[in-house]
Scaffold this motif. Structure first.
Motif, mmCIF file in Angstrom:
data_model
loop_
_atom_site.group_PDB
_atom_site.id
_atom_site.type_symbol
_atom_site.label_atom_id
_atom_site.label_comp_id
_atom_site.label_asym_id
_atom_site.label_seq_id
_atom_site.Cartn_x
_atom_site.Cartn_y
_atom_site.Cartn_z
ATOM 1 N N LYS A 42 0.816 -1.207 0.000
ATOM 2 C CA LYS A 42 0.000 0.000 0.000
ATOM 3 C C LYS A 42 0.857 1.268 0.000
ATOM 4 O O LYS A 42 0.554 2.237 -0.702
ATOM 5 N N SER A 43 1.945 1.265 0.747
ATOM 6 C CA SER A 43 2.781 2.460 0.836
ATOM 7 C C SER A 43 3.460 2.781 -0.493
ATOM 8 O O SER A 43 3.760 3.928 -0.776
ATOM 9 N N THR A 44 3.676 1.779 -1.319
ATOM 10 C CA THR A 44 4.334 1.988 -2.600
ATOM 11 C C THR A 44 3.412 2.653 -3.612
ATOM 12 O O THR A 44 3.850 3.492 -4.392
ATOM 13 N N VAL A 45 2.138 2.313 -3.594
ATOM 14 C CA VAL A 45 1.226 2.824 -4.623
ATOM 15 C C VAL A 45 0.481 4.087 -4.212
ATOM 16 O O VAL A 45 -0.256 4.633 -5.027
ATOM 17 N N GLU A 46 0.679 4.542 -2.981
ATOM 18 C CA GLU A 46 -0.008 5.770 -2.574
ATOM 19 C C GLU A 46 0.485 6.941 -3.409
ATOM 20 O O GLU A 46 1.671 7.065 -3.699
ATOM 21 N N ASN A 47 -0.423 7.801 -3.803
ATOM 22 C CA ASN A 47 -0.126 8.999 -4.592
ATOM 23 C C ASN A 47 0.546 8.662 -5.924
ATOM 24 O O ASN A 47 1.388 9.395 -6.402
ATOM 25 N N GLN A 48 0.186 7.553 -6.523
ATOM 26 C CA GLN A 48 0.721 7.169 -7.822
ATOM 27 C C GLN A 48 -0.418 6.913 -8.781
ATOM 28 O O GLN A 48 -1.530 6.569 -8.385
ATOM 29 N N ASN A 49 -0.126 7.058 -10.061
ATOM 30 C CA ASN A 49 -1.069 6.675 -11.102
ATOM 31 C C ASN A 49 -1.050 5.155 -11.184
ATOM 32 O O ASN A 49 -0.027 4.557 -11.503
ATOM 33 N N THR A 50 -2.166 4.534 -10.873
ATOM 34 C CA THR A 50 -2.201 3.070 -10.857
ATOM 35 C C THR A 50 -2.917 2.486 -12.068
ATOM 36 O O THR A 50 -3.234 1.308 -12.090
ATOM 37 N N SER A 51 -3.164 3.276 -13.099
ATOM 38 C CA SER A 51 -3.751 2.711 -14.303
ATOM 39 C C SER A 51 -2.669 2.092 -15.188
ATOM 40 O O SER A 51 -2.939 1.167 -15.943
ATOM 41 N N GLU A 52 -1.446 2.613 -15.098
ATOM 42 C CA GLU A 52 -0.303 2.028 -15.786
ATOM 43 C C GLU A 52 0.862 1.977 -14.798
ATOM 44 O O GLU A 52 1.350 2.999 -14.345
ATOM 45 N N ILE A 53 1.286 0.772 -14.452
ATOM 46 C CA ILE A 53 2.332 0.586 -13.451
ATOM 47 C C ILE A 53 3.615 0.152 -14.163
ATOM 48 O O ILE A 53 3.601 -0.827 -14.905
ATOM 49 N N PRO A 54 4.723 0.866 -13.930
ATOM 50 C CA PRO A 54 5.994 0.414 -14.521
ATOM 51 C C PRO A 54 6.471 -0.863 -13.831
ATOM 52 O O PRO A 54 6.509 -0.943 -12.609
ATOM 53 N N ILE A 55 6.772 -1.858 -14.625
ATOM 54 C CA ILE A 55 7.216 -3.156 -14.111
ATOM 55 C C ILE A 55 8.523 -3.536 -14.795
ATOM 56 O O ILE A 55 8.988 -2.852 -15.698
ATOM 57 N N TRP A 56 9.086 -4.647 -14.362
ATOM 58 C CA TRP A 56 10.304 -5.178 -14.953
ATOM 59 C C TRP A 56 10.056 -6.619 -15.357
ATOM 60 O O TRP A 56 9.347 -7.351 -14.674
ATOM 61 N N ARG A 57 10.625 -6.996 -16.485
ATOM 62 C CA ARG A 57 10.500 -8.361 -16.968
ATOM 63 C C ARG A 57 11.880 -8.923 -17.214
ATOM 64 O O ARG A 57 12.837 -8.184 -17.397
ATOM 65 N N ILE A 58 11.969 -10.220 -17.271
ATOM 66 C CA ILE A 58 13.214 -10.911 -17.576
ATOM 67 C C ILE A 58 13.028 -11.569 -18.930
ATOM 68 O O ILE A 58 12.037 -12.264 -19.157
ATOM 69 N N SER A 59 13.975 -11.342 -19.832
ATOM 70 C CA SER A 59 13.809 -11.799 -21.209
ATOM 71 C C SER A 59 13.712 -13.321 -21.328
ATOM 72 O O SER A 59 12.988 -13.821 -22.177
#
Length: 160
Positions: free
Chosen positions: A82-99
């Motif tokens: 919860k603390s990570t997503v507060e005050n953030q745009n949550t319609s598009e979340i930057p993520i990381w992937r492994i090829s």
């Protein structure tokens, strides 16, 4: 000692079988986390569904986001505190992937840092290789126990 080695051997073989069926996904993620600059690449999770936390009293309570990745339309979900997503745009979340891992997404923490390979958050990924590698020493110990038992019975035969 024999029971402990048998348990380790059984767990190691079971985990190896499960990993083989899943294309060694957890093992690949663990080894990729040693060099994230080389193996991780950015992507965006377009969120279709948000599931809020059940309780608002804890800062560790997690949101669950379901959606698809922009790069290849992989449908997946992610759990974020919860603390990570507060005050953030949550319609598009930057993520990381492994090829090398096609069906798994990873979220970096608020300060965009990858968790270390042996961190608590990565426990699902480092326990797998440890259990797989535990097959070898447990086999050696079991063989050694059996050899000592056989030598003892041969020795008793000659003494009698």
């Amino acid at each position: 000692m024999k029971t402990f080695c048998l348990i380790l051997l059984f767990l190691g073989l079971a985990v190896t079988g499960i990993e083989a069926l899943n294309d060694f996904t957890k093992t690949k993620i663990f080894f990729a986390s040693f060099n994230p600059q080389k193996y991780y690449h950015k992507d965006i999770l377009v969120v279709n569904e948000k599931i809020p936390p059940m309780s608002s009293s804890s800062n560790k309570t997690s949101w669950i986001f379901y959606g698809y990745c922009k790069s290849d339309k992989l449908k997946s979900g992610i759990t974020i505190s919860k603390s990570t997503v507060e005050n953030q745009n949550t319609s598009e979340i930057p993520i990381w992937r492994i090829s090398s891992v096609k069906n798994k997404i990873i979220y970096r923490r608020k300060d965009n840092i990858v968790n270390s390979p042996f961190s608590y958050e990565m426990r699902d990924y480092w326990m797998t290789p440890i259990l797989i590698l535990s097959i070898i020493p447990s086999l050696f110990v079991l063989i050694n126990i059996r050899r000592k038992k056989r030598n003892k019975s041969i020795l008793e035969k000659y003494i009698m």
